[in-house]
Design an enzyme around this catalytic site. Sequence first.
Site, PDB file in Angstrom:
ATOM      1  CE1 TYR A  92       8.820   0.628  -0.742  1.00 11.73           C
ATOM      2  CE2 TYR A  92       9.383  -1.227   0.455  1.00 11.73           C
ATOM      3  CZ  TYR A  92       8.262  -0.540   0.011  1.00 11.73           C
ATOM      4  OH  TYR A  92       6.984  -0.768   0.241  1.00 11.73           O
ATOM      5  NE  ARG A 106       8.124   9.201   2.798  1.00 12.81           N
ATOM      6  CZ  ARG A 106       6.999   9.698   2.759  1.00 12.81           C
ATOM      7  NH1 ARG A 106       5.728   8.908   2.921  1.00 12.81           N
ATOM      8  NH2 ARG A 106       6.768  11.069   3.194  1.00 12.81           N
ATOM      9  CG  ASP A 158       2.710   6.126   2.389  1.00 11.88           C
ATOM     10  OD1 ASP A 158       1.676   5.281   2.884  1.00 11.88           O
ATOM     11  OD2 ASP A 158       3.598   6.518   3.120  1.00 11.88           O
ATOM     12  NE  ARG A 165      -3.032  -2.588   2.705  1.00  9.55           N
ATOM     13  CZ  ARG A 165      -3.823  -3.106   3.994  1.00  9.55           C
ATOM     14  NH1 ARG A 165      -3.697  -2.466   4.996  1.00  9.55           N
ATOM     15  NH2 ARG A 165      -4.410  -4.148   4.172  1.00  9.55           N
TER      16      ARG A 165
END
Length: 248
Positions: free
Chosen positions: A109, A196, A51, A49
């Site tokens: 990522y 992040r 952002d 999911r």
Amino acid sequence: MRVKLTVAYDGTNYHGYQSQVNGASVQDVLEEAIEGLFGQKIRTMGASRTDAGVHAEGNVAVFDVETRMDPTKICYALNSRLPQDVRIMDSCQVADTFHPRFQTTVKTYRYHILNRRFPDPLTRNTEMHYYYPLDEEKMNEAAHYLVGEHDFASFAASGFSAKTTVRTIYRAEVVRTGDRVVFTVTGNGFLYNMVRIIAGTLLEIGGGKYPPQKMKDILEAKDRAAAGPTAIAKGLVLERIEYPEAES
């Protein structure tokens, strides 16, 4: 049959991957295209999911449908119905028991940083611009402290609940190519905003606020207040999701 899609998208114009009431999502446009193709309302199940503003090269979604269409051709049919900022990179049939979130996964990522005086207008939606000098070698040294099984509570967004904050990181590195610095991390799962927050912490280390060894102290603190700020969304890309058990 159950169909697995590998989904790539520019997240700039979307309020994240998952459907929600406050704006368009990637899931919305994907399900609209599927409905247009098969003539029925079909709900998808997504793996990650992401952002608002976060991008993907290899998110995963699955759905069930009764059709004679070759599952490997569904990607072509859907791409003709999708907006240009969403593309299906692959489609295939999987076992009826396959679920993109409830199986062993390996996720990768990347966080992209443009480290120079002025931003690049051509990549303004896919890179974080950082004006001040960065020492990528110190950032890379700090990233190596993340490898292994650790409690990543310091890198979980405040107020986020999870059964456990323990995760395993298989690879974490920072590489510079010219003005561009890229943080790549691979693990068996990530907490909300974890990548992040790590990126924001690495920026502080690369900028000279802390030595690389500070990353070890932050991990051991198990306290969100010990880590750096949450880096902005647009620099983050979900590169791929692998399913070792299903693909073996």
